[in-house]
Scaffold this motif. Structure first.
Motif, PDB file in Angstrom:
ATOM      1  N   PRO A  52      15.855 -30.302  -6.121  1.00  0.00           N
ATOM      2  CA  PRO A  52      15.783 -31.167  -4.942  1.00  0.00           C
ATOM      3  C   PRO A  52      16.340 -30.505  -3.690  1.00  0.00           C
ATOM      4  O   PRO A  52      17.357 -29.814  -3.729  1.00  0.00           O
ATOM      5  CB  PRO A  52      16.608 -32.384  -5.356  1.00  0.00           C
ATOM      6  CG  PRO A  52      16.488 -32.418  -6.848  1.00  0.00           C
ATOM      7  CD  PRO A  52      16.476 -30.981  -7.277  1.00  0.00           C
ATOM      8  N   GLY A  53      15.670 -30.710  -2.576  1.00  0.00           N
ATOM      9  CA  GLY A  53      16.086 -30.129  -1.307  1.00  0.00           C
ATOM     10  C   GLY A  53      15.088 -30.498  -0.228  1.00  0.00           C
ATOM     11  O   GLY A  53      14.115 -31.210  -0.480  1.00  0.00           O
ATOM     12  N   HIS A  54      15.296 -29.969   0.980  1.00  0.00           N
ATOM     13  CA  HIS A  54      14.465 -30.362   2.109  1.00  0.00           C
ATOM     14  C   HIS A  54      13.669 -29.210   2.708  1.00  0.00           C
ATOM     15  O   HIS A  54      13.012 -29.381   3.729  1.00  0.00           O
ATOM     16  CB  HIS A  54      15.338 -31.008   3.191  1.00  0.00           C
ATOM     17  CG  HIS A  54      16.056 -32.236   2.723  1.00  0.00           C
ATOM     18  ND1 HIS A  54      15.399 -33.406   2.433  1.00  0.00           N
ATOM     19  CD2 HIS A  54      17.373 -32.460   2.474  1.00  0.00           C
ATOM     20  CE1 HIS A  54      16.275 -34.323   2.052  1.00  0.00           C
ATOM     21  NE2 HIS A  54      17.480 -33.766   2.060  1.00  0.00           N
ATOM     22  N   ASP A  55      13.744 -28.033   2.104  1.00  0.00           N
ATOM     23  CA  ASP A  55      12.942 -26.904   2.565  1.00  0.00           C
ATOM     24  C   ASP A  55      11.580 -26.937   1.874  1.00  0.00           C
ATOM     25  O   ASP A  55      11.305 -27.801   1.044  1.00  0.00           O
ATOM     26  CB  ASP A  55      13.663 -25.586   2.268  1.00  0.00           C
ATOM     27  CG  ASP A  55      14.971 -25.455   3.040  1.00  0.00           C
ATOM     28  OD1 ASP A  55      15.007 -25.910   4.204  1.00  0.00           O
ATOM     29  OD2 ASP A  55      15.942 -24.913   2.475  1.00  0.00           O
ATOM     30  N   VAL A  56      10.717 -25.988   2.234  1.00  0.00           N
ATOM     31  CA  VAL A  56       9.444 -25.809   1.539  1.00  0.00           C
ATOM     32  C   VAL A  56       9.528 -24.541   0.712  1.00  0.00           C
ATOM     33  O   VAL A  56       9.872 -23.472   1.234  1.00  0.00           O
ATOM     34  CB  VAL A  56       8.276 -25.724   2.527  1.00  0.00           C
ATOM     35  CG1 VAL A  56       6.979 -25.341   1.796  1.00  0.00           C
ATOM     36  CG2 VAL A  56       8.092 -27.031   3.254  1.00  0.00           C
ATOM     37  N   VAL A  57       9.231 -24.664  -0.550  1.00  0.00           N
ATOM     38  CA  VAL A  57       9.262 -23.524  -1.462  1.00  0.00           C
ATOM     39  C   VAL A  57       7.825 -23.148  -1.804  1.00  0.00           C
ATOM     40  O   VAL A  57       7.047 -23.998  -2.264  1.00  0.00           O
ATOM     41  CB  VAL A  57      10.052 -23.852  -2.744  1.00  0.00           C
ATOM     42  CG1 VAL A  57      10.040 -22.648  -3.696  1.00  0.00           C
ATOM     43  CG2 VAL A  57      11.488 -24.249  -2.407  1.00  0.00           C
ATOM     44  N   GLY A  58       7.477 -21.893  -1.552  1.00  0.00           N
ATOM     45  CA  GLY A  58       6.145 -21.390  -1.877  1.00  0.00           C
ATOM     46  C   GLY A  58       6.222 -20.373  -2.991  1.00  0.00           C
ATOM     47  O   GLY A  58       7.072 -19.469  -2.955  1.00  0.00           O
ATOM     48  N   ILE A  59       5.361 -20.501  -3.990  1.00  0.00           N
ATOM     49  CA  ILE A  59       5.367 -19.597  -5.140  1.00  0.00           C
ATOM     50  C   ILE A  59       3.957 -19.056  -5.336  1.00  0.00           C
ATOM     51  O   ILE A  59       3.001 -19.823  -5.525  1.00  0.00           O
ATOM     52  CB  ILE A  59       5.837 -20.323  -6.420  1.00  0.00           C
ATOM     53  CG1 ILE A  59       7.244 -20.885  -6.226  1.00  0.00           C
ATOM     54  CG2 ILE A  59       5.804 -19.380  -7.621  1.00  0.00           C
ATOM     55  CD1 ILE A  59       7.676 -21.834  -7.325  1.00  0.00           C
TER      56      ILE A  59
END
Length: 342
Positions: free
Chosen positions: A255-262
């Motif tokens: 959980p968090g508020h950034d955007v994670v790209g994989i």
């Protein structure tokens, strides 16, 4: 000793059409002998930029410099540049040689010089055997090379190409783009290509300017663009990307508020437990020849993975792990996070 001027320089370039801003305060420097692609979706402003460089459109603001010379007020015929158009714009009733000779005849050069330069250029693009053929009688790839020869015979400082491969089939497109790159390197000519095809841009260019809404989002080498896309837009436009809202703890998205790209190739999948692996079900398998694209599901979350080897069965259960992730905050790259070793 001063360094030579860049091959092309766009400074604070702006352009509006129909009351809409198309290009907004754009800066770009192309070094001498460099091949640069303007890459982006339809409507991003890449073709408008190319037409301003060529002189077919006048910028509302800013300057265009070629080989150290300000060409902003000059028309296309007075600029040291030549353009290959998307539809090639060949005269169907003229022979290949006469098509290539056309811009030289407009300059009223001596016939002997025209003939020598045309033959030399046709030899360079391997079309001398089609000297007396007409464009409708030769293949699409050969027509493209005629258009390229007609541009190069003018000996321009800057070569401009507008979607030069869009009219070719996929296999021929690969061969012709290699021909263009080979010619560009042999001649050492400063070149700008407009394309919407990311594979084309990444394979042929020294650097790529990714455009969006009239601005350059990132201008970098193909390797840097793919490995460290500076903005979320670039990350999603260049290659495939799994996107999640949250944070990356070195093993998984939390959980968090950034955007994670994989990237899908940074996801591994095995039938047996592995460090950092999460249990997942195979929902879909798409063969791509030398690898398989898997659609993995865990609860209500889906994840794409590119994996080599035999494809697992749809519905089979295994374990997915992530080796690297891109983290974005407010649309800008925060970090490229590598997985924590087990």
């Amino acid at each position: 000793m001063t360094s030579p001027s860049p091959g092309l320089r766009l400074a604070s370039l702006s352009k509006s059409l129909g009351g809409r801003t198309i290009i907004d305060d754009l800066d770009l420097t192309v070094e001498r002998g460099e091949l640069v692609s303007l890459l982006g979706p339809s409507g991003c402003g890449k073709t408008t930029t190319l037409r301003m460089i060529a002189g077919f459109l006048r910028p509302d603001a800013g300057t265009i410099t070629m080989a150290g010379r300000d060409v902003t007020p000059l028309g296309p015929e007075k600029r040291p540049s030549a353009m290959v158009f998307q539809n090639y714009a060949l005269w169907p009733h003229l022979t290949v040689a006469k098509n290539v000779a056309y811009p030289l005849r407009l300059r009223r050069l001596p016939r002997t010089e025209v003939a020598e330069r045309v033959d030399a250029m046709l030899r360079l693009v391997n079309l001398l055997h089609h000297r007396d053929s007409r464009p409708p009688r030769i293949s699409g790839g050969e027509q493209q090379r005629v258009a390229l020869a007609r541009a190069l015979v003018q000996e321009p400082d800057v070569l401009l190409l507008d979607e030069p491969l869009s009219n070719l089939d996929a296999k021929l497109r690969v061969r012709v783009r290699e021909d263009i790159r080979d010619l560009q390197q042999r001649l050492g000519i400063t070149t700008v290509i407009v394309t919407h095809d990311q594979e084309e841009a990444l394979s042929i260019s020294d650097r790529v300017a990714v455009m969006n809404a009239g601005r350059i989002e990132q201008f970098s080498t193909p390797a840097e663009l793919y490995a460290r896309p500076a903005t979320e837009f670039v990350a999603t436009f260049i290659g495939a990307l799994n996107r999640f809202e949250g944070a990356f703890d070195g093993t998984r998205v939390i959980p968090g508020h950034d955007v994670v790209g994989i990237r899908p190739e940074h996801v591994s999948f095995t039938p047996v437990p592995m460090p950092g692996g999460l249990r997942a079900v195979v929902d879909r398998v798409v063969p791509h020849g030398h690898f398989n694209e898997l659609r993995l599901r865990r609860d209500d979350v889906t994840l794409s993975a590119y994996v080599a080897g035999p494809a697992p069965q749809i519905g089979s259960v295994g374990f997915a792990a992530v080796s690297s992730a891109l983290v974005y905050r407010d649309g800008r790259l925060l970090e490229r996070a590598e997985a924590v070793p087990a």
